[in-house]
Write a protein that holds these residues in place. Structure first.
Motif, PDB file in Angstrom:
ATOM      1  N   GLU A   1     -55.773 -36.526   9.888  1.00  0.00           N
ATOM      2  CA  GLU A   1     -55.589 -36.810   8.448  1.00  0.00           C
ATOM      3  C   GLU A   1     -56.627 -37.778   7.890  1.00  0.00           C
ATOM      4  O   GLU A   1     -56.268 -38.907   7.513  1.00  0.00           O
ATOM      5  CB  GLU A   1     -54.160 -37.316   8.191  1.00  0.00           C
ATOM      6  N   PRO A   2     -57.896 -37.375   7.765  1.00  0.00           N
ATOM      7  CA  PRO A   2     -58.425 -36.042   8.024  1.00  0.00           C
ATOM      8  C   PRO A   2     -58.853 -35.840   9.480  1.00  0.00           C
ATOM      9  O   PRO A   2     -59.045 -36.806  10.212  1.00  0.00           O
ATOM     10  CB  PRO A   2     -59.639 -35.970   7.099  1.00  0.00           C
ATOM     11  N   GLU A   3     -59.025 -34.565   9.853  1.00  0.00           N
ATOM     12  CA  GLU A   3     -59.508 -34.234  11.184  1.00  0.00           C
ATOM     13  C   GLU A   3     -60.927 -34.768  11.355  1.00  0.00           C
ATOM     14  O   GLU A   3     -61.713 -34.774  10.409  1.00  0.00           O
ATOM     15  CB  GLU A   3     -59.514 -32.712  11.394  1.00  0.00           C
ATOM     16  N   PRO A   4     -61.309 -35.230  12.556  1.00  0.00           N
ATOM     17  CA  PRO A   4     -62.667 -35.739  12.758  1.00  0.00           C
ATOM     18  C   PRO A   4     -63.693 -34.621  12.656  1.00  0.00           C
ATOM     19  O   PRO A   4     -63.509 -33.534  13.222  1.00  0.00           O
ATOM     20  CB  PRO A   4     -62.620 -36.322  14.175  1.00  0.00           C
ATOM     21  N   ASN A   5     -64.755 -34.878  11.925  1.00  0.00           N
ATOM     22  CA  ASN A   5     -65.863 -33.933  11.776  1.00  0.00           C
ATOM     23  C   ASN A   5     -66.955 -34.342  12.758  1.00  0.00           C
ATOM     24  O   ASN A   5     -67.694 -35.294  12.519  1.00  0.00           O
ATOM     25  CB  ASN A   5     -66.375 -33.961  10.331  1.00  0.00           C
ATOM     26  N   ARG A   6     -67.061 -33.618  13.881  1.00  0.00           N
ATOM     27  CA  ARG A   6     -67.983 -34.038  14.938  1.00  0.00           C
ATOM     28  C   ARG A   6     -69.439 -33.943  14.493  1.00  0.00           C
ATOM     29  O   ARG A   6     -70.273 -34.750  14.912  1.00  0.00           O
ATOM     30  CB  ARG A   6     -67.757 -33.222  16.202  1.00  0.00           C
TER      31      ARG A   6
ATOM     32  N   LYS B   1     -72.000 -32.128  32.874  1.00  0.00           N
ATOM     33  CA  LYS B   1     -72.428 -33.528  32.932  1.00  0.00           C
ATOM     34  C   LYS B   1     -72.760 -34.043  31.533  1.00  0.00           C
ATOM     35  O   LYS B   1     -72.763 -35.254  31.297  1.00  0.00           O
ATOM     36  CB  LYS B   1     -73.639 -33.665  33.861  1.00  0.00           C
ATOM     37  N   ILE B   2     -73.099 -33.129  30.650  1.00  0.00           N
ATOM     38  CA  ILE B   2     -73.285 -33.420  29.223  1.00  0.00           C
ATOM     39  C   ILE B   2     -72.273 -32.570  28.464  1.00  0.00           C
ATOM     40  O   ILE B   2     -72.112 -31.374  28.754  1.00  0.00           O
ATOM     41  CB  ILE B   2     -74.718 -33.073  28.755  1.00  0.00           C
ATOM     42  N   ALA B   3     -71.586 -33.166  27.507  1.00  0.00           N
ATOM     43  CA  ALA B   3     -70.563 -32.438  26.750  1.00  0.00           C
ATOM     44  C   ALA B   3     -71.196 -31.271  25.996  1.00  0.00           C
ATOM     45  O   ALA B   3     -72.180 -31.444  25.263  1.00  0.00           O
ATOM     46  CB  ALA B   3     -69.855 -33.371  25.782  1.00  0.00           C
ATOM     47  N   LYS B   4     -70.620 -30.092  26.178  1.00  0.00           N
ATOM     48  CA  LYS B   4     -71.126 -28.896  25.511  1.00  0.00           C
ATOM     49  C   LYS B   4     -71.120 -29.072  23.999  1.00  0.00           C
ATOM     50  O   LYS B   4     -72.028 -28.615  23.295  1.00  0.00           O
ATOM     51  CB  LYS B   4     -70.271 -27.685  25.910  1.00  0.00           C
ATOM     52  N   GLU B   5     -70.106 -29.757  23.467  1.00  0.00           N
ATOM     53  CA  GLU B   5     -69.998 -29.960  22.028  1.00  0.00           C
ATOM     54  C   GLU B   5     -71.172 -30.774  21.481  1.00  0.00           C
ATOM     55  O   GLU B   5     -71.667 -30.502  20.386  1.00  0.00           O
ATOM     56  CB  GLU B   5     -68.683 -30.671  21.694  1.00  0.00           C
TER      57      GLU B   5
END
Length: 320
Positions: A112-117, A296-300
């Motif tokens: 609220e609000p959702e995080p915008n990566r 090892k590194i976040a795909k996102e």
């Protein structure tokens, strides 16, 4: 015109006689607020309301909140003066317009609000570009569902940034976050509705920042901050509350340099086949892509990097 604007207009009329005659010496201070061509300057003991010399406008220089300035005193009792000189700046942020910042507090809610990566990563890149210390804060953890916070910590918790999760409602980790502000001029940035103003109100009983609910229709908060202002936490600590943002452009950053602002790449990029010239995009034998595949590194984060890289490239193509 609201009452504040009306008062400032009247003040402007009263101060139109600001000329060199009658000056009572000079002092140094920090601009803590700028409204309608008036600059509120903190000297450590007193606050002065100042106008700026016409030379600044002629030279297309705008004094900014955070500027260290030298000003002449025109009315000592009324605490009125004229900004004569802007001292050298350490850095300058354009959005928000603040000078001499040392620390960026990037403030995002878990719900609220959702995080915008994508927005998180844009803020991180811009803060690093200005060589700012970074603290990433995830707020409203009392509203989070099981796994929401863990997912964010998985993505950002292993990068070389300080990451703190808080709840102003439950007063969770507030003291830990406050310690990050000590000795800094901190810019607090993030989307509206994330709880920035609510956190600022916990720092000092005199900080009565307006807070706004999240709009059900658009899923983000209503802007509750209309101008940039430095709020004094203690003698050596300031925080700037700024209007919320929905997007930030990185188009001024050369696409070949973007990878430098993704710190987790640095453990692997020198082993790439093309070394420093590897963009970690389509190149063979890229150890950054290998690290992503091995989790090892976040795909996102890697996907965010590619999105921003292509955005900058496409902008350069349009410009020819």
């Amino acid at each position: 015109m609201d009452s504040e604007g009306s008062n400032l207009y009247q003040k402007c009329k009263e101060m139109k006689e600001f000329v060199q005659e009658g000056e009572f010496g000079s002092m140094n201070g920090t601009i803590i607020k700028a409204i309608s061509s008036f600059y509120y300057v903190d000297t450590g003991k007193d606050n002065f309301v100042c106008k700026a010399r016409g030379i600044f406008k002629k030279e297309k220089i705008t004094p900014l909140v955070g500027d260290k300035v030298e000003f002449s005193i025109v009315e000592a009792e009324k605490k009125e003066g004229i900004v004569e000189k802007i001292l050298p700046r350490k850095n300058t942020l354009l959005r928000p317009p603040v000078a001499n910042v040392t620390h960026a507090l990037l403030f995002f809610s878990v719900k609220e609000p959702e995080p915008n990566r994508s927005l998180i990563d844009r803020f991180i890149v811009l803060a690093q570009e200005q060589d700012l210390e970074i603290t990433l804060c995830f707020s409203k953890t009392d509203l989070a569902m099981q796994g929401d916070l863990e997912e964010l910590l998985r993505i950002y918790g292993n990068i070389a940034y300080r990451v703190i999760d808080i709840s102003t409602y439950e007063r969770k980790n507030l003291e830990q976050l406050k310690q990050c502000l000590k000795g800094n001029i901190t810019v607090i940035a993030g989307p509206s509705g994330a709880g920035k103003s609510s956190f600022i109100n916990t720092l000092n009983n005199d900080f009565c920042m307006k807070t706004g609910d999240v709009s059900d229709k658009i899923g983000r908060g209503r802007h509750t901050t209309r101008h940039v202002e430095l709020l004094k936490i203690d003698e050596n600590s300031w925080i700037a509350d700024t209007p919320g943002f929905s997007s930030l452009s990185l188009e001024h950053i050369p696409y070949t340099e973007l990878k430098e602002y993704f710190l987790e790449f640095h453990d692997y990029d020198m082993d790439c086949k093309f070394g420093y010239n590897c963009l970690h995009e389509h190149e063979p034998s890229c150890h950054v892509k290998k690290a992503v595949a091995e989790e090892k590194i976040a795909k996102e984060r890697y996907e965010s990097y590619l999105q921003l890289l292509n955005e900058i490239k496409n902008h350069n193509k349009r410009r020819g």
